[in-house]
Design a protein around this motif. Structure first.
Motif, short mmCIF file in Angstrom:
data_model
loop_
_atom_site.label_atom_id
_atom_site.label_comp_id
_atom_site.label_asym_id
_atom_site.label_seq_id
_atom_site.Cartn_x
_atom_site.Cartn_y
_atom_site.Cartn_z
N ALA A 654 36.56 -10.69 -109.52
CA ALA A 654 36.30 -12.00 -108.91
C ALA A 654 37.60 -12.67 -108.50
CB ALA A 654 35.53 -12.88 -109.89
N GLN A 655 38.63 -12.56 -109.32
CA GLN A 655 39.92 -13.16 -108.98
C GLN A 655 40.52 -12.53 -107.72
OE1 GLN A 655 41.33 -12.90 -113.41
NE2 GLN A 655 42.71 -14.34 -112.40
N ILE A 656 40.42 -11.23 -107.60
CA ILE A 656 40.96 -10.55 -106.42
C ILE A 656 40.30 -11.07 -105.15
CG2 ILE A 656 41.01 -8.33 -105.21
CD1 ILE A 656 41.41 -7.00 -107.97
N VAL A 657 38.98 -11.09 -105.15
CA VAL A 657 38.25 -11.51 -103.95
C VAL A 657 38.46 -13.00 -103.68
CG1 VAL A 657 35.95 -11.73 -102.93
CG2 VAL A 657 36.57 -9.66 -104.19
N ALA A 658 38.45 -13.80 -104.74
CA ALA A 658 38.66 -15.24 -104.55
C ALA A 658 40.03 -15.52 -103.97
CB ALA A 658 38.48 -15.96 -105.88
N THR A 659 41.03 -14.78 -104.40
CA THR A 659 42.39 -15.00 -103.89
C THR A 659 42.49 -14.63 -102.42
OG1 THR A 659 43.31 -14.58 -106.09
CG2 THR A 659 44.81 -14.37 -104.23
N VAL A 660 41.94 -13.50 -102.04
CA VAL A 660 42.01 -13.06 -100.64
C VAL A 660 41.27 -14.02 -99.72
CG1 VAL A 660 41.34 -11.23 -99.03
CG2 VAL A 660 42.31 -10.64 -101.26
N LEU A 661 40.14 -14.54 -100.20
CA LEU A 661 39.26 -15.33 -99.34
C LEU A 661 39.40 -16.83 -99.55
CD1 LEU A 661 36.22 -12.93 -99.53
CD2 LEU A 661 37.65 -13.37 -97.54
N GLY A 662 40.42 -17.25 -100.29
CA GLY A 662 40.72 -18.67 -100.39
C GLY A 662 39.65 -19.50 -101.06
N ALA A 701 37.59 -7.26 -99.22
CA ALA A 701 37.86 -8.68 -99.00
C ALA A 701 38.80 -8.89 -97.82
CB ALA A 701 38.46 -9.29 -100.27
N LEU A 702 39.81 -8.04 -97.70
CA LEU A 702 40.71 -8.13 -96.54
C LEU A 702 39.95 -7.89 -95.24
CD1 LEU A 702 43.88 -6.23 -97.83
CD2 LEU A 702 43.68 -8.69 -97.41
N ALA A 703 39.05 -6.91 -95.25
CA ALA A 703 38.26 -6.62 -94.05
C ALA A 703 37.36 -7.79 -93.69
CB ALA A 703 37.43 -5.36 -94.27
N LEU A 704 36.75 -8.41 -94.70
CA LEU A 704 35.90 -9.56 -94.44
C LEU A 704 36.71 -10.73 -93.90
CD1 LEU A 704 33.10 -10.85 -94.57
CD2 LEU A 704 33.57 -11.45 -96.97
N ARG A 705 37.87 -10.94 -94.48
CA ARG A 705 38.72 -12.03 -94.00
C ARG A 705 39.12 -11.80 -92.54
NH1 ARG A 705 44.38 -13.24 -96.97
NH2 ARG A 705 45.00 -11.41 -95.75
N ALA A 706 39.44 -10.57 -92.20
CA ALA A 706 39.80 -10.27 -90.81
C ALA A 706 38.62 -10.52 -89.87
CB ALA A 706 40.27 -8.82 -90.71
N MET A 707 37.42 -10.14 -90.27
CA MET A 707 36.25 -10.39 -89.44
C MET A 707 36.01 -11.88 -89.24
SD MET A 707 33.28 -7.60 -90.31
CE MET A 707 33.35 -7.64 -92.09
N LEU A 708 36.15 -12.64 -90.32
CA LEU A 708 35.92 -14.08 -90.24
C LEU A 708 36.96 -14.75 -89.34
CD1 LEU A 708 35.04 -14.81 -93.98
CD2 LEU A 708 33.49 -14.99 -92.02
N ARG A 709 38.19 -14.34 -89.45
CA ARG A 709 39.23 -14.96 -88.62
C ARG A 709 39.05 -14.59 -87.15
NH1 ARG A 709 45.09 -14.02 -90.87
NH2 ARG A 709 45.50 -15.65 -89.31
N THR A 710 38.66 -13.35 -86.89
CA THR A 710 38.42 -12.94 -85.50
C THR A 710 37.26 -13.73 -84.90
OG1 THR A 710 39.23 -10.71 -85.97
CG2 THR A 710 37.83 -10.98 -84.02
#
Length: 927
Positions: A654-662, A701-710
């Protein structure tokens, strides 16, 4: 009978002889746990009229007219009792199976009793924590002290001590474990064990058993698939020998499964097991691995061969390693100016996890086989069950609730196969929950290993030759035997630079109870020999033992060599922290901790240290396929297959994903340890929870963040560099876009309904290294053999410490298990192969009073491979403990112990067999 339970009147007549524990669980009070049913562990503790009792010993009829309070009656998840809150805030649990009983007992204490905790808590055992955090939690709960340094759940990130996500459920007893559920119509499975260490079954008379009311099914070797398999589970199923059958017409250890009975009540199933009449043809047995591999020994598995991954069945040898580098080791030793040699023997150790093995199975509405089990490896269990039963993997679902401890012991199939067969035969739900005695006699133990070490060195301490001989007793079956043997001879040897190395190792069948996977996976046994020999070399050369390690240990970039001239290609230096660990421990030992040595002429003082190195995951692949799903409300669902059994992975994930996704961990929901809830995961072993599953989630999480930003850049008409994911939406320039709007313009193939899904995979193709250094200061009573630990220190190279309190707890727990193995624990085997101490009362697992606090220090490193620079740190803390303690004893009394445990009777015999000046008279302290 009427009894008030948690303020509510409970009606119901107990069965004759029923204890309060089972009576309460019959009425769905699942917060009352079963750890031993003998009054030894305290997991079942409740209050009766305000007094703590072990409900497994308390007759249910004695509760009539009285008030019973369980941990659920102290507080609820929304309204915690101060003691419950203190256990969360102070990380007072790991697997949490003991916690309900611990909190119940602690809730009755007063401030003036805190100095007596070891005495007052002697009836409550914890296998995970090492007790320091429990002691701290109880003190806070009694005094009302609260912690102000814990992060808020809406802003916590990697590097913060986020309390366990399941904490409120664990401390109130509402977090379910395997058998904390009602399954309507569930039948009970019980097993008849063999009284012989080696025999052939010539007949089974079922008539009396079948006549017992309630018996639904009897299974013998004639009724189950005859396919050979291994109970051990690995990503590569061919890593283990196929030498086991579900039920066999040959038994090879006392306690082996002979038959199973399924009945409408547990009592009927047990009675039917007793009523079975089995005729045996006893066969010669062998219990010493040296004798087992010698000519003329009984052959345990003559039907196997190399195709089954059994190297030399005619010698009872499953696997062997005979190789080296640098030339003739004997010649190198003969030419060495200084040599030392010794032979060390380790013992059988029980995993001792508080939740016993067990499974419940049923058929779902689609006819699929469903197994709810206490396992570290649900996907591997699913795949092997499908193979055994001739079913497609997708027709089997395996999942776990929270697992009450494992330590490697639940990396096996020990209950699931019988339950699955019974369910398919009867079409009804079936449950099989092992007793504590079954745990001691029918499951697995740590491999007993004999290690002979000869070292050669120059006068300046630099090694010239290493010769290692390893004999591993795998017991009656070869589960994990190959991997344990090879792993035991890997990092224990490659830790040191040395021009000539030779290893001769064999894993051998005996008619002892099977050995298996256990924290450290063989390294601890061989490290005992290597590190003890290194200490003897330091003693002989009059070199500081820390300095001797600095002279010889590999440095960043050095080749990691065992018996091959080239290092393993997948093992790399992701970071290097051994130098810091050595410095941290040495400095702490020099500082001392203020604990005075005991007074008296009988006491001898000594200091000892040891080093351990470990790869951060298993070789030959460890796979995790994960998903992170964003909902429109800003919550994230993590699909990950690894199990939570006290290793803390769910919180770190949970900490890993929360950190990546703010976001915060309060927005994270996990679906874990379910073959229907994630794509795939090899399992929770080899400390892979962070380095494999965590890394896969990091990628998702990185992939999701990239999709959201795009998508946000497209929707907001801004450059992608001007976007960022926040807790409540995605910022695009000056605007905060709602998640629902961003999801709506995201790629269609990544959307599922109104959610957005990203995937992340990790295959374990590269492994890094971690180091642990341990030291003790001890006092030894030469009159009684008592060893008193005055100071315990461990430094660990964990890379980026993802959750400091959790990681500290993993180190402390590993140290506590190491102290248990070093001083107290041993599964004792009679000459006929019978386990002599199959209960906690006679198996000396460390209690509150036995484990001193350990100073824990972390090296300041960041790993190139792990998520956020993290390494694994669950298995490795165990490995250097026993040699460090043995070295301290040797330096205290001048005589070296060679056999674990270094129990006071063994130390006494060692001292009185040596020419020591032992004082006489009164005053010897035997406590």
């Amino acid at each position: 009978m009427r009894v008030v339970v948690n303020g509510r009147e409970l009606d119901g007549q107990p069965r004759p002889g029923q204890c309060l524990r089972t009576y309460l669980r019959d009425h769905a009070h699942f917060e009352v746990k079963k750890g031993c049913d003998a009054g030894d562990c305290g997991a079942c503790s409740v209050l009766v009229d305000g007094e703590p009792v072990h409900s497994c010993l308390f007759p249910a009829v004695r509760a009539e007219g009285r008030s019973v309070t369980t941990v659920a009656g102290l507080g609820t998840p929304d309204d915690l009792h101060p003691m419950q809150q203190a256990f969360i805030d102070n990380f007072g649990f790991q697997c949490g199976f003991c916690t309900a009983g611990m909190i119940v007992t602690a809730s009755t204490l007063q401030p003036d009793q805190l100095e007596d905790l070891p005495q007052l808590l002697k009836g409550n055992i914890c296998r995970c924590t090492g007790y320091r955090s429990v002691r701290q939690a109880i003190a806070a709960g009694v005094t009302g002290e609260s912690r102000a340094d814990l992060p808020a759940p809406d802003g916590a990130s990697v590097g913060a001590s986020v309390p366990p996500l399941a904490g409120r459920g664990v401390v109130t007893g509402t977090e379910p474990y395997t058998f904390d559920t009602v399954v309507p119509g569930m039948l009970y499975l019980r097993v008849l064990g063999s009284p012989h260490a080696h025999a052939r079954i010539t007949g089974i008379d079922r008539s009396a058993a079948e006549a017992i009311d309630g018996v639904e099914l009897i299974l013998t070797h004639e009724d189950v698939p005859g396919t050979r398999f291994s109970t051990a589970r690995h990503e590569q199923r061919l890593d283990d020998p196929d030498d086991t059958r579900v039920l066999d017409d040959a038994v090879r250890f006392v306690g082996q499964r002979v038959a199973a009975v399924v009945a409408r009540t547990a009592g009927a199933a047990e009675a039917a097991c007793r009523a079975l009449r089995v005729t045996y043809e006893p066969l010669p047995a062998v219990f010493d691995p040296e004798l087992a591999r010698s000519p003329g020994a009984p052959i345990l598995h003559p039907e196997t061969g190399p195709a089954d991954r059994v190297s030399e069945p005619e010698r009872n040898v499953i696997a062997s390693l005979h190789d080296g580098i640098g030339g003739d080791v004997d010649a190198a030793l003969a030419a060495s100016p200084v040599t030392v040699a010794g032979r060390w023997q380790t013992q059988r150790v029980s995993h001792g996890q508080l939740e016993t093995h067990g499974s419940i199975g049923w058929l779902d509405d689609d006819g699929r086989l469903v197994i709810r089990t206490s396992s570290q490896v649900p996907f591997l269990v699913r795949d092997e069950l499908a193979l055994l039963l001739g079913r497609a993997p997708e027709s089997v679902r395996v999942f776990t609730a929270r697992v009450g401890g494992g330590f490697g012991g639940k990396q096996e199939i020990l209950t699931e196969d019988l339950v699955a067969i019974a369910v398919l035969r009867l079409g009804q739900p079936v449950g099989y929950e092992m007793s504590r005695t079954e745990e001691f006699t029918r499951t697995t133990v740590r491999h007993p290993v004999r290690t002979t070490v000869t070292l050669g060195a120059r006068p300046d301490g630099r090694l010239t030759a290493m010769k290692i001989d390893v004999l591993s007793d795998t017991g009656a079956y070869g589960n994990h035997s190959i991997g344990v043997m090879f792993h035991s001879c890997a990092e224990s040897v490659s830790l040191y630079n040395c021009p000539v190395k030779r290893i001769d190792a064999e894993a051998v069948y005996t008619n002892n109870q099977p050995s298996g996977a256990f924290r450290g996976y063989g390294l601890g046994q061989v490290i005992l020999g290597v590190e003890s020999a290194m200490d003897e070399l330091a003693w002989k050369l009059d070199i500081d033992p820390f300095e001797l390690r600095r002279i010889n240990a590999v440095r960043d970039g050095d080749p990691l060599l065992t018996v091959h001239p080239e290092p393993e290609e997948d093992l790399v230096y992701g970071s290097y922290g051994l130098d810091q660990c050595l410095d941290l421990v040495q400095a702490a030992l020099r500082r001392g901790n203020g604990v005075a040595a005991p007074v008296g002429p009988q006491w001898r003082l000594g200091e000892g240290m040891a080093v351990a190195m470990i790869a951060t995951m298993a070789p030959r692949g460890h796979i995790s396929r994960t998903t992170v799903t964003l909902r429109p409300d800003g919550t994230y669902v993590l699909g990950v297959g690894t199990s939570e059994f006290g290793n803390g992975t769910t919180t770190v994930h949970a900490q890993i994903v929360a950190t990546v996704l703010g976001t915060g961990v309060d927005r994270i929901r996990l679906t874990n340890s379910d073959t229907d809830g994630a794509e795939y995961d090899t399992g929770a072993f080899a400390s892979a929870g962070t380095t494999v599953a965590g890394k896969a989630l990091y990628g998702a999480a990185l992939a999701l963040r990239a999709m959201l930003r795009t998508a946000a850049a497209q929707l907001g008409g801004v450059d992608i560099a001007d976007t960022e994911v926040h807790r409540d939406g995605v910022r695009a320039g000056a605007r905060l876009l709602p998640f629902a709007d961003v999801i709506a313009v995201s790629p269609l193939d990544r959307r599922q309904g109104d959610t957005l899904v990203a995937r992340g995979d990790e295959f374990g193709e590269l492994r890094s290294l971690a180091w642990n250094v341990h030291a003790f200061r001890v006092a030894v009573d030469v009159r009684t053999g008592v060893v008193r630990i005055l100071q315990s220190i461990q430094a660990a190279d964990a890379g980026t410490v993802m959750n400091p309190e959790q990681c500290r707890g993993q180190v402390e727990g590993g140290v506590a298990q190491g102290i248990g193995s070093a001083l107290y624990e041993e599964v004792m085997i009679a000459p006929d192969g019978t386990v002599l101490n199959p209960v906690f009362r006679t198996y000396r697992m460390p209690q509150f009073a036995d484990v001193p606090p350990t100073e824990v220090y972390f090296a300041d490193t960041s790993d190139d491979l792990g998520p956020f620079g993290a390494k694994s740190m669950s298995e490795s803390p165990y490995n250097p403990v026993a040699p460090a303690l043995g070295n301290a004893i040797r330096r205290a009394v001048g005589v070296r112990p060679y056999e674990t445990p270094f129990s006071r009777d063994r130390v006494w015999r060692m001292l009185h067999g040596a020419d020591l000046d032992v004082p006489t008279g009164d005053g010897a302290d035997s406590v």
